[in-house]
Design an enzyme around this catalytic site. Sequence first.
Site, mmCIF file in Angstrom:
data_model
loop_
_atom_site.group_PDB
_atom_site.id
_atom_site.type_symbol
_atom_site.label_atom_id
_atom_site.label_comp_id
_atom_site.label_asym_id
_atom_site.label_seq_id
_atom_site.Cartn_x
_atom_site.Cartn_y
_atom_site.Cartn_z
ATOM 1 N N ASP A 141 -0.915 -2.823 0.122
ATOM 2 C CA ASP A 141 -0.909 -2.448 1.546
ATOM 3 C C ASP A 141 -0.513 -3.644 2.416
ATOM 4 O O ASP A 141 -1.171 -3.945 3.418
ATOM 5 C CB ASP A 141 -2.296 -1.907 1.967
ATOM 6 C CG ASP A 141 -2.266 -1.305 3.378
ATOM 7 O OD1 ASP A 141 -1.173 -0.923 3.842
ATOM 8 O OD2 ASP A 141 -3.341 -1.233 4.015
ATOM 9 N N HIS A 184 -12.738 -3.316 3.604
ATOM 10 C CA HIS A 184 -12.534 -2.795 2.253
ATOM 11 C C HIS A 184 -11.977 -3.855 1.317
ATOM 12 O O HIS A 184 -11.555 -4.921 1.769
ATOM 13 C CB HIS A 184 -11.590 -1.586 2.291
ATOM 14 C CG HIS A 184 -10.401 -1.801 3.184
ATOM 15 N ND1 HIS A 184 -10.353 -1.312 4.470
ATOM 16 C CD2 HIS A 184 -9.236 -2.470 3.007
ATOM 17 C CE1 HIS A 184 -9.209 -1.657 5.044
ATOM 18 N NE2 HIS A 184 -8.507 -2.380 4.173
ATOM 19 N N ARG A 282 -8.560 -12.816 12.406
ATOM 20 C CA ARG A 282 -8.304 -11.422 12.787
ATOM 21 C C ARG A 282 -9.116 -10.545 11.846
ATOM 22 O O ARG A 282 -8.909 -10.563 10.633
ATOM 23 C CB ARG A 282 -6.823 -11.106 12.653
ATOM 24 C CG ARG A 282 -6.465 -9.624 12.845
ATOM 25 C CD ARG A 282 -5.044 -9.400 12.363
ATOM 26 N NE ARG A 282 -4.537 -8.050 12.537
ATOM 27 C CZ ARG A 282 -4.749 -7.032 11.690
ATOM 28 N NH1 ARG A 282 -5.513 -7.197 10.613
ATOM 29 N NH2 ARG A 282 -4.202 -5.858 11.913
ATOM 30 N N ASP A 284 -9.882 -7.190 10.361
ATOM 31 C CA ASP A 284 -9.118 -5.950 10.202
ATOM 32 C C ASP A 284 -10.019 -4.720 10.272
ATOM 33 O O ASP A 284 -11.125 -4.713 9.729
ATOM 34 C CB ASP A 284 -8.410 -6.006 8.835
ATOM 35 C CG ASP A 284 -7.506 -4.809 8.598
ATOM 36 O OD1 ASP A 284 -6.592 -4.600 9.419
ATOM 37 O OD2 ASP A 284 -7.711 -4.086 7.602
ATOM 38 N N GLU A 326 -9.383 -6.033 15.502
ATOM 39 C CA GLU A 326 -8.293 -5.093 15.322
ATOM 40 C C GLU A 326 -8.925 -3.715 15.301
ATOM 41 O O GLU A 326 -9.385 -3.230 14.267
ATOM 42 C CB GLU A 326 -7.513 -5.381 14.035
ATOM 43 C CG GLU A 326 -6.171 -4.668 13.981
ATOM 44 C CD GLU A 326 -6.160 -3.432 13.099
ATOM 45 O OE1 GLU A 326 -5.207 -2.644 13.214
ATOM 46 O OE2 GLU A 326 -7.091 -3.234 12.291
ATOM 47 N N HIS A 395 3.127 -5.231 12.869
ATOM 48 C CA HIS A 395 3.504 -4.767 11.524
ATOM 49 C C HIS A 395 3.156 -3.295 11.300
ATOM 50 O O HIS A 395 3.601 -2.698 10.337
ATOM 51 C CB HIS A 395 2.810 -5.631 10.481
ATOM 52 C CG HIS A 395 1.325 -5.391 10.447
ATOM 53 N ND1 HIS A 395 0.490 -5.794 11.466
ATOM 54 C CD2 HIS A 395 0.546 -4.748 9.550
ATOM 55 C CE1 HIS A 395 -0.737 -5.412 11.176
ATOM 56 N NE2 HIS A 395 -0.744 -4.777 10.026
ATOM 57 N N ASP A 396 2.319 -2.735 12.171
ATOM 58 C CA ASP A 396 1.887 -1.350 11.990
ATOM 59 C C ASP A 396 2.746 -0.373 12.788
ATOM 60 O O ASP A 396 3.614 -0.765 13.555
ATOM 61 C CB ASP A 396 0.417 -1.197 12.393
ATOM 62 C CG ASP A 396 -0.530 -1.609 11.267
ATOM 63 O OD1 ASP A 396 -0.139 -1.505 10.093
ATOM 64 O OD2 ASP A 396 -1.656 -2.035 11.580
ATOM 65 N N ARG A 520 6.301 1.948 7.277
ATOM 66 C CA ARG A 520 6.058 0.791 8.141
ATOM 67 C C ARG A 520 6.897 -0.407 7.669
ATOM 68 O O ARG A 520 7.153 -1.337 8.415
ATOM 69 C CB ARG A 520 4.566 0.412 8.130
ATOM 70 C CG ARG A 520 3.697 1.424 8.861
ATOM 71 C CD ARG A 520 2.222 1.076 8.757
ATOM 72 N NE ARG A 520 1.743 1.113 7.378
ATOM 73 C CZ ARG A 520 0.522 0.740 7.002
ATOM 74 N NH1 ARG A 520 -0.335 0.298 7.887
ATOM 75 N NH2 ARG A 520 0.155 0.819 5.740
#
Length: 650
Positions: A141, A184, A282, A284, A326, A395-396, A520
């Site tokens: 990912d 995660h 950052r 996530d 985020e 990036h998303d 993406r």
Amino acid sequence: MYEQASHALLNEILVKLKPEIGNVRLRHFYTRLGANFYAIHSLFHQLYGERSDFKEQMVRLVETLAFRYIKRTPQLRKSDLAREINYNWFLSQKWVGMALYCDRYADDLKGLRANLPYLQELGVNMLHIMPILDCPPDNSDGGYAVRDFHRIDPRFGTTKDVEVLAATLRRNDILLVLDIVVNHTSNEHEWARRARNGEKKYQDYYYVFDDREIPDRFEASMPEIFPATSPGNFTWDEEMGKWVMTVFNSYQWDLNYRNPAVFIEMIDIILFWANKGADILRLDAVAFLWKKMGSACQNEHEAHLILQLMKDCCQVTAPGVLFIAEAIVSPNEITKYFGEDAINAKECEIAYNATFMSLLWDAVATKNAALLNMGINSLPQKLERATWLNYVRCHDDIGLGFNDNDAWLCGYDPAQHRRFLIDYFTGRFPGSPAKGLPFGENPKTGDARISGSLASLVGLESALESQNEEEIDKAIKTILLLHSMILSFGGIPLLYYGDAIGMLNSLEYLAEPSKRDDNRWVHRSRFDWNKAGKRHQAGSVEQRIFSGLKKMIALRKETTAFADFDDRQLLPVENPKLLVFSRTEIKNQHNSVLVIANFDIHPQKLHVAVLRSHGFFQRGSMLDRCSGERMTVENDEIILPPLSCYWLTD
Ligand code: OTU
């Protein structure tokens, strides 16, 4: 009473700490622990007070903080002290960020270090390196499925390389931002492997279930994040013979913060990277930290408690380090990540301004600033010592996260309007020059988001294909207009690596089986150094974008009214094509900048009466800082050229 008990517990804990800790000079650590212990204890108690091993866990937590403090270098400790004194340091207008993939920009960390001059030339002094920790090569990912939180992906380099890079950045007054994926892990992480092997201890790190009963009950109220590629929120693990919660991709196992061991592991990881020289971390997907059956499992109160606890712990060991939240959630929810029910930021000091981002895209598609104005107006006040991360692209994908009520007030049916935006940016809408791709389409709900590079979304790709100079010009102007917004709005602007040279969509990812289904990657291509070379070629597209941005960045840095002390004032103007706001320096109310943006492709008129009533245009003209030209009033009006932005001062 409680405070006393908390104090007694602190003493008890200090006695129990491992002897190694007692032997080091920990003056500042103890002062900070004393100052934050009451908060840490009460938060930890709210979350884990019911457990019989509560005290033991509390000792482990304090021990973790102490060990990481001992490992903190003298230089970083010095910087902590300096930032504690100058605690608003990050609100300065001098910071301009960029997010990039180290391998896509420059192969590896060493290469990145060698290629800093490009960033410095543009004026970037905050560098967000997209995740670089060890991930499985295929199911990564983009770095957000971490297999080992203490190891750099060998393709990028080593921990030593990070330290060397951090030192170089520090010498050059550039901030380093690293990612910590708190929600995660990869299904190949050691914890997941041990859980799979049947170790109860590690099964308790995740949400693991024998059958579908509980998962089904959770599913009833949980939305799907990646409906197209990873439907549902649970995955059957054949080897473990159990279901595991996987909100994002099926190979990303959600950590269970109901277990204090998970919290302690994560704070240890946070402090580990703080000690390697990161200035900002950052965090996530913070909205997802707490799962509660019957809820959407986002923005739960406990998620905020966890973040407060993380912040308080970080204050003890590495107080100079900031957090970015985020949380790509609704406008009202985002501001809570600065601190729920607080005055000063007490969770994350910085948050992605996803609302502003998506409203800017609305203005591009509609060529109108009505919803943008409305959305900014209803943006909740942010806290003291908190700031936005303002961005155009990242990036998303782009989610259309504006408030439905605002849409109604602008005369749009929210669902229809979202449909229009998707059609517009994917080029399905007649006449749209945009070349985006629909991301995460959900046939059940009709939702979709948008992928695509900035340049391709604003029509540069189609304009170049058709060699249409006028359209090329419009696209370049739109790119500069959008950046002028994030540079002046209030907060830290975060550029995305290919945007300053107008990088287009790239279909290279389709050749890679592990990326093919995630579009993406269309806007995550290799940095085109060839194209970058053209930034010095007069009249080239690259030069027009790069030099325009470079100039605005330099101007922002010297415009003290742009520092983020919450002084933005929206001016109510009749013309819905325009966004007009003023920024005023906190210490000098005479120092104001009037920002005017025209999102239409035609010139627009603006009556100066309303501007005059706010103290602007007292004389016949004002100076546009961007062009160096004076803007003059004629017939009590000023004329704004298409897709333009002005930063006006007296
Ligand atoms: C984040 O994304 C990352 O930025 C994505 O790149 C990751 O895929 C994802 O987490 C999982 O690690 O969690 O709070 O619309 O905006 O997935 C929001 C999709 C997130 C992203 C959302 C986001």
